[in-house]
Design an enzyme around this catalytic site. Structure first.
Site, short mmCIF file in Angstrom:
data_model
loop_
_atom_site.label_atom_id
_atom_site.label_comp_id
_atom_site.label_asym_id
_atom_site.label_seq_id
_atom_site.Cartn_x
_atom_site.Cartn_y
_atom_site.Cartn_z
N SER A 248 -7.82 3.32 -12.93
CA SER A 248 -6.53 3.79 -13.46
C SER A 248 -6.79 4.45 -14.81
O SER A 248 -7.85 4.28 -15.41
CB SER A 248 -5.62 2.58 -13.63
OG SER A 248 -4.52 2.86 -14.46
N TYR B 252 -2.38 -5.66 -15.77
CA TYR B 252 -2.85 -4.54 -14.95
C TYR B 252 -3.98 -3.80 -15.68
O TYR B 252 -5.04 -3.51 -15.11
CB TYR B 252 -1.66 -3.61 -14.71
CG TYR B 252 -1.91 -2.38 -13.87
CD1 TYR B 252 -1.65 -2.41 -12.51
CD2 TYR B 252 -2.37 -1.20 -14.42
CE1 TYR B 252 -1.84 -1.27 -11.73
CE2 TYR B 252 -2.58 -0.07 -13.65
CZ TYR B 252 -2.31 -0.11 -12.31
OH TYR B 252 -2.52 1.01 -11.54
P1 NDP Z 1 1.78 1.41 -3.66
O1 NDP Z 1 2.68 0.35 -4.18
O2 NDP Z 1 2.36 2.62 -3.04
O3 NDP Z 1 0.73 0.77 -2.65
C1 NDP Z 1 0.12 -0.46 -2.92
C2 NDP Z 1 -0.59 -0.89 -1.66
O4 NDP Z 1 -1.24 -2.15 -1.92
C3 NDP Z 1 0.34 -1.08 -0.51
O5 NDP Z 1 -0.29 -0.62 0.66
C4 NDP Z 1 0.52 -2.59 -0.44
O6 NDP Z 1 0.80 -2.99 0.89
C5 NDP Z 1 -0.87 -3.06 -0.90
N1 NDP Z 1 -0.88 -4.41 -1.43
C6 NDP Z 1 -0.27 -4.86 -2.55
N2 NDP Z 1 -0.51 -6.18 -2.70
C7 NDP Z 1 -1.29 -6.54 -1.66
C8 NDP Z 1 -1.87 -7.78 -1.25
N3 NDP Z 1 -1.68 -8.91 -1.95
N4 NDP Z 1 -2.61 -7.79 -0.13
C9 NDP Z 1 -2.81 -6.67 0.59
N5 NDP Z 1 -2.29 -5.48 0.26
C10 NDP Z 1 -1.54 -5.42 -0.85
O7 NDP Z 1 0.87 1.79 -4.91
P2 NDP Z 1 -0.15 2.98 -5.16
O8 NDP Z 1 -0.50 3.66 -3.90
O9 NDP Z 1 0.34 3.75 -6.30
O10 NDP Z 1 -1.39 2.12 -5.67
C11 NDP Z 1 -2.64 2.04 -4.97
C12 NDP Z 1 -3.71 1.70 -5.97
O11 NDP Z 1 -3.82 2.77 -6.91
C13 NDP Z 1 -3.43 0.44 -6.78
O12 NDP Z 1 -4.62 -0.26 -7.01
C14 NDP Z 1 -2.88 1.00 -8.07
O13 NDP Z 1 -3.07 0.10 -9.13
C15 NDP Z 1 -3.73 2.25 -8.20
N6 NDP Z 1 -3.21 3.27 -9.11
C16 NDP Z 1 -2.01 3.89 -8.90
C17 NDP Z 1 -1.58 4.87 -9.76
C18 NDP Z 1 -0.30 5.61 -9.58
O14 NDP Z 1 0.08 6.37 -10.49
N7 NDP Z 1 0.40 5.44 -8.49
C19 NDP Z 1 -2.38 5.26 -10.93
C20 NDP Z 1 -3.62 4.57 -11.04
C21 NDP Z 1 -4.01 3.62 -10.16
P3 NDP Z 1 1.75 -4.25 1.23
O15 NDP Z 1 2.92 -4.17 0.32
O16 NDP Z 1 2.07 -4.09 2.67
O17 NDP Z 1 0.90 -5.45 0.99
#
Ligand code: NDP
Length: 255
Positions: free
Chosen positions: A148, A161
């Protein structure tokens, strides 16, 4: 064709955690378009099935498992189930993530701290350990961790985070050093501000425009813009790239 074969993932098997939404979904689809068989894991079965259908429409072997990566005892079994169905996993993308916008350490509930660290850091360690153990037996592999901008900068909004995302970069480097002799490359991707469910809460706040103003590209990124970097790091083209963190941020961290 000669050049594109560098990025061809045919015959490879990838596991994308949190592959049912946002960045994970885009990476899963990108790896599938490049020819890999893809497994996704996530907690929400409806979202899992929706992305599974999209993966199957590409015509590669695919599967989706309902897994909560914070339930430590289930991870080895889930990993084995994917390998039983799709074959040995060559590519692990540690993408699943949550954030708790506590507003700072003064406000942050220790239980929220633990929840974030469990998903964003501990699960990355545990799954990477499982994957690396298997990849050692199979002649190598690729591990990609999602960092990130908060791997680089501090955040008063989401301290847990930021702590996890900073630690991920050091974990990436440490695993890269340890596993390079075994032909396992470990790298990270650091997205900038990307429009997903996670960041949807910011859309109507001043932070949305502040991110645009601070980003030289002058806009937020889309999840699909992470896919190419993930394909590169998963491919033969990156066989000598390890311990690196590639920013995909429209220049955010440059100025
Ligand atoms: P979303 O909230 O759109 O997606 C998060 C994903 O993680 C979902 O598929 C969710 O699925 C899954 N998830 C969350 N908790 C769990 C768990 N305990 N077990 C299994 N799956 C889990 O977020 P983003 O796509 O934005 O984020 C994806 C990654 O990118 C993360 O690591 C985030 O920190 C990182 N990121 C995002 C940025 C942004 O600007 N969007 C910037 C920098 C990094 P479900 O709910 O079904 O479990």
């Amino acid at each position: 064709m000669k050049n594109s074969s560098l990025f061809d993932l045919s015959g490879r098997v990838a596991l994308v955690t949190g592959g049912n939404g946002g960045i994970g979904r885009a990476i899963a689809l990108g790896l599938a378009e490049a020819g890999a068989a893809v497994a996704i894991i996530g907690r929400n079965e409806e979202k899992n099935q929706n992305v599974l259908a999209e993966l199957q429409a590409i015509g590669i072997p695919a599967m989706a498992l309902k897994v909560d990566v914070s339930e430590r005892d289930t991870l080895a079994e889930a990993y084995a189930e994917i390998e039983a169905q799709l074959g040995s996993i060559n590519i692990l993308v540690n993408n699943a993530g949550i954030g708790v916008p506590s507003g700072g350490v003064l406000q942050e509930d220790p239980e929220d701290w633990d929840r974030v660290i469990e998903v964003q850091l501990n699960a990355v360690f545990l799954l990477s350990k499982i994957a690396a153990t298997a990849m050692l037996e199979n002649g190598g592999g690729k591990i990609i961790n999602i960092g990130s901008m908060y791997s680089i900068f501090g955040s008063k909004l989401v301290p847990s985070y930021s702590a996890a995302k900073g630690a991920i970069v050091q974990l990436t480097k440490s695993m890269a050093v340890e596993l390079a002799p075994h032909n396992i490359q470990v790298n990270a991707i650091a997205p900038g501000w990307i429009e997903t469910d996670m960041t949807a809460v910011l859309r109507d706040t001043p932070m949305y425009g502040e991110a645009v103003a601070r980003t030289p590209a002058g806009r937020w990124g889309q999840p699909e813009e992470l896919a190419g970097t993930a394909v590169f790091l998963s491919s033969k083209a990156a066989d000598f790239v390890t311990g690196e963190m590639i920013r995909v941020d429209g220049g955010y961290a440059v100025q």
